[in-house]
Write a protein that holds these residues in place. Structure first.
Motif, PDB file in Angstrom:
ATOM      1  N   ARG A  52       0.805  -1.141   0.050  1.00 42.09           N
ATOM      2  CA  ARG A  52       0.034   0.064   0.000  1.00 42.09           C
ATOM      3  C   ARG A  52       0.824   1.428   0.140  1.00 42.09           C
ATOM      4  O   ARG A  52       1.912   1.447   0.860  1.00 42.09           O
ATOM      5  N   VAL A  53       0.692   2.192  -0.997  1.00 36.20           N
ATOM      6  CA  VAL A  53       1.343   3.355  -1.013  1.00 36.20           C
ATOM      7  C   VAL A  53       0.866   4.480   0.228  1.00 36.20           C
ATOM      8  O   VAL A  53      -0.035   4.483   0.421  1.00 36.20           O
ATOM      9  N   LYS A  54       2.038   4.749   0.945  1.00 37.22           N
ATOM     10  CA  LYS A  54       1.501   5.578   2.257  1.00 37.22           C
ATOM     11  C   LYS A  54       1.487   7.060   1.677  1.00 37.22           C
ATOM     12  O   LYS A  54       0.521   7.991   1.674  1.00 37.22           O
ATOM     13  N   SER A  55       2.547   7.588   0.821  1.00 37.27           N
ATOM     14  CA  SER A  55       2.400   8.971   0.035  1.00 37.27           C
ATOM     15  C   SER A  55       3.079   8.723  -1.237  1.00 37.27           C
ATOM     16  O   SER A  55       3.946   7.967  -1.475  1.00 37.27           O
ATOM     17  N   ILE A  65       6.640   3.787   0.535  1.00 36.58           N
ATOM     18  CA  ILE A  65       5.837   2.518   0.873  1.00 36.58           C
ATOM     19  C   ILE A  65       6.835   1.930   2.135  1.00 36.58           C
ATOM     20  O   ILE A  65       8.193   1.808   1.870  1.00 36.58           O
ATOM     21  N   HIS A  66       6.215   1.446   3.191  1.00 34.85           N
ATOM     22  CA  HIS A  66       6.910   1.051   4.568  1.00 34.85           C
ATOM     23  C   HIS A  66       8.210   1.695   4.743  1.00 34.85           C
ATOM     24  O   HIS A  66       9.012   0.980   5.076  1.00 34.85           O
ATOM     25  N   GLY A  67       8.175   3.041   4.580  1.00 37.86           N
ATOM     26  CA  GLY A  67       9.392   3.915   4.744  1.00 37.86           C
ATOM     27  C   GLY A  67      10.435   3.947   4.015  1.00 37.86           C
ATOM     28  O   GLY A  67      11.468   4.450   4.341  1.00 37.86           O
ATOM     29  N   TYR A  68      10.233   3.419   2.853  1.00 38.31           N
ATOM     30  CA  TYR A  68      11.119   3.326   1.613  1.00 38.31           C
ATOM     31  C   TYR A  68      10.416   4.225   0.678  1.00 38.31           C
ATOM     32  O   TYR A  68       9.330   4.289   0.286  1.00 38.31           O
ATOM     33  N   ASP A 105       5.258  -1.647  12.533  1.00 40.32           N
ATOM     34  CA  ASP A 105       4.966  -0.544  13.728  1.00 40.32           C
ATOM     35  C   ASP A 105       4.738   0.757  13.295  1.00 40.32           C
ATOM     36  O   ASP A 105       4.690   1.047  11.939  1.00 40.32           O
ATOM     37  N   ARG A 106       4.733   1.693  14.125  1.00 43.92           N
ATOM     38  CA  ARG A 106       4.479   3.051  13.679  1.00 43.92           C
ATOM     39  C   ARG A 106       5.658   3.881  13.109  1.00 43.92           C
ATOM     40  O   ARG A 106       5.500   4.814  12.571  1.00 43.92           O
ATOM     41  N   GLU A 107       6.792   3.245  13.168  1.00 42.21           N
ATOM     42  CA  GLU A 107       8.070   3.584  12.584  1.00 42.21           C
ATOM     43  C   GLU A 107       8.261   3.122  11.164  1.00 42.21           C
ATOM     44  O   GLU A 107       9.314   3.123  10.556  1.00 42.21           O
ATOM     45  N   ASP A 108       7.126   2.360  10.524  1.00 42.34           N
ATOM     46  CA  ASP A 108       7.442   1.854   9.353  1.00 42.34           C
ATOM     47  C   ASP A 108       8.302   0.661   9.508  1.00 42.34           C
ATOM     48  O   ASP A 108       9.016   0.310   8.026  1.00 42.34           O
ATOM     49  N   ASP A 109       8.483  -0.094  10.409  1.00 40.36           N
ATOM     50  CA  ASP A 109       9.413  -1.169  10.361  1.00 40.36           C
ATOM     51  C   ASP A 109       8.576  -2.371  10.445  1.00 40.36           C
ATOM     52  O   ASP A 109       7.722  -2.379  11.382  1.00 40.36           O
ATOM     53  N   TRP A 110       8.863  -3.392   9.814  1.00 41.70           N
ATOM     54  CA  TRP A 110       8.180  -4.664   9.927  1.00 41.70           C
ATOM     55  C   TRP A 110       9.027  -5.377  11.070  1.00 41.70           C
ATOM     56  O   TRP A 110      10.118  -5.836  10.783  1.00 41.70           O
ATOM     57  N   LEU A 111       8.317  -6.133  12.032  1.00 40.19           N
ATOM     58  CA  LEU A 111       8.870  -6.762  13.215  1.00 40.19           C
ATOM     59  C   LEU A 111       8.003  -7.978  13.575  1.00 40.19           C
ATOM     60  O   LEU A 111       6.753  -7.977  13.420  1.00 40.19           O
ATOM     61  N   PRO A 145      -6.732  -3.979  13.901  1.00 39.93           N
ATOM     62  CA  PRO A 145      -7.796  -4.803  13.544  1.00 39.93           C
ATOM     63  C   PRO A 145      -7.308  -6.134  12.759  1.00 39.93           C
ATOM     64  O   PRO A 145      -6.195  -6.143  12.034  1.00 39.93           O
ATOM     65  N   ALA A 146      -7.827  -7.218  12.818  1.00 39.80           N
ATOM     66  CA  ALA A 146      -7.465  -8.470  12.303  1.00 39.80           C
ATOM     67  C   ALA A 146      -7.307  -8.568  10.770  1.00 39.80           C
ATOM     68  O   ALA A 146      -6.340  -9.076  10.152  1.00 39.80           O
ATOM     69  N   SER A 147      -7.926  -7.344  10.056  1.00 40.52           N
ATOM     70  CA  SER A 147      -8.058  -7.273   8.688  1.00 40.52           C
ATOM     71  C   SER A 147      -7.085  -6.221   8.087  1.00 40.52           C
ATOM     72  O   SER A 147      -6.906  -6.096   6.745  1.00 40.52           O
ATOM     73  N   SER A 148      -6.235  -5.415   9.013  1.00 38.74           N
ATOM     74  CA  SER A 148      -5.396  -4.705   8.574  1.00 38.74           C
ATOM     75  C   SER A 148      -4.240  -5.359   7.878  1.00 38.74           C
ATOM     76  O   SER A 148      -3.598  -6.385   8.173  1.00 38.74           O
ATOM     77  N   PRO A 149      -3.782  -4.320   6.727  1.00 42.27           N
ATOM     78  CA  PRO A 149      -2.662  -4.874   6.031  1.00 42.27           C
ATOM     79  C   PRO A 149      -1.233  -4.730   6.727  1.00 42.27           C
ATOM     80  O   PRO A 149      -0.299  -4.973   6.182  1.00 42.27           O
ATOM     81  N   ARG A 150      -1.349  -4.053   8.111  1.00 42.25           N
ATOM     82  CA  ARG A 150      -0.054  -4.061   8.834  1.00 42.25           C
ATOM     83  C   ARG A 150       0.259  -5.276   9.457  1.00 42.25           C
ATOM     84  O   ARG A 150       1.301  -5.322  10.361  1.00 42.25           O
ATOM     85  N   ILE A 151      -0.587  -6.455   9.085  1.00 46.52           N
ATOM     86  CA  ILE A 151      -0.125  -7.853   9.731  1.00 46.52           C
ATOM     87  C   ILE A 151      -0.148  -8.705   8.716  1.00 46.52           C
ATOM     88  O   ILE A 151      -0.848  -8.729   7.716  1.00 46.52           O
ATOM     89  N   ALA A 152       1.150  -9.354   8.876  1.00 50.04           N
ATOM     90  CA  ALA A 152       1.349 -10.353   7.663  1.00 50.04           C
ATOM     91  C   ALA A 152       1.897 -11.601   8.242  1.00 50.04           C
ATOM     92  O   ALA A 152       1.962 -11.815   9.544  1.00 50.04           O
TER      93      ALA A 152
END
Length: 197
Positions: A52-55, A65-68, A105-111, A145-152
Motif C-alpha cells: 500500500r502506498v503511504k504517500s 512504501i513502508h518507509g522506503y 510498527d508506527r515507524e514503518d518497520d516490519w517486526l 484490526p485483524a483485517s489490517s494490512p499491517r499484519i502479515a
C-alpha cells in the motif's frame, strides 16, 4: 506504471526482480525533477509483493512504501480481480492467540510479533488482535484490526535473526564499485596487467 495510477492508499505491486528494482532505484526516473532515490538492501523484501502506498513525492517521481521511496518505474498496477482477492483475504483473516506474525510498527518497520489476545470490537463488529512485538517492552503492545494490512505472515517482511540478503549483496557491491569508478578515477581497481613491470 504511470504517475496517474499512483496515489496514497492505492495497492500496487513492486517488481519481482531485485536487480531491476535496484537499477530503477539508482536511476533518475522519467519526469523526476530530482535525482535517484537509491536502493537499500532491505527493499528487496517487498519485490513481487502487493504493498500500500503511504504517500507520493513528485520531485523524485516516487512513492513512499513502508518507509522506503520506490520510483514509479518499480511499481505495477494490480488487476482488479487480484486486488479484490487481496482485500477478501484480509477481511477473512483469522488470527489465533499465541500465533506469531509480522507487524508493521508506527515507524514503518516490519517486526515479528505474537498475537496475545483476539476479540470482537463492539463498535465495528470486526475482530481485533492485541499484538506484542517480540523483544520489545509491553508498552509497545497494540490493538490492530485483524483485517489490517499491517499484519502479515511471520517473516514475510521481517528478517529472521542472522538472515543475510545474499541476493542483494552482489548488486550493492557492483553498484558501489561502478559509482566509485565513475566518480573518482583514483578508486579504479588495478588490473593484473597494470602490475606487470
Amino acid at each position: 506504471t504511470s504517475t496517474e495510477d499512483i496515489k496514497a492508499n492505492v495497492v500496487v505491486r513492486v517488481l519481482a526482480s531485485v536487480p531491476e528494482v535496484a537499477r530503477f532505484c539508482n536511476e533518475k526516473p522519467p519526469g523526476a525533477t530530482s535525482g535517484a532515490v537509491g536502493f537499500q538492501p532491505s527493499m528487496a523484501k517487498f519485490c513481487g509483493k502487493l504493498v500500500r502506498v503511504k504517500s507520493i513525492s513528485v520531485g523524485p517521481a516516487a512513492a513512499r512504501i513502508h518507509g522506503y521511496m520506490f520510483p514509479y518505474t518499480c511499481l505495477e498496477r494490480v488487476p482488479a480481480v487480484e486486488l479484490e482477492e487481496y482485500h477478501r483475504r484480509l477481511r477473512n483473516r483469522v488470527l489465533r492467540e499465541g500465533e506469531l506474525v509480522d507487524v508493521l510498527d508506527r515507524e514503518d518497520d516490519w517486526l515479528p510479533a505474537r498475537v496475545e489476545k483476539v476479540k470482537e470490537d463492539r463498535k465495528t463488529g470486526r475482530m481485533e488482535a492485541l499484538v506484542s512485538l517480540i523483544e520489545f517492552p509491553s508498552k509497545w503492545d497494540e490493538w490492530i484490526p485483524a483485517s489490517s494490512p499491517r499484519i502479515a505472515e511471520l517473516h514475510e517482511y521481517s528478517r529472521r535473526r542472522g538472515e543475510v540478503l545474499t541476493v542483494v549483496k552482489p548488486i550493492i557491491q557492483a553498484d558501489l564499485e561502478t559509482r566509485q569508478r565513475r566518480n573518482n578515477p583514483a578508486h579504479r581497481r588495478t588490473s593484473l596487467t597494470d602490475l606487470i613491470v
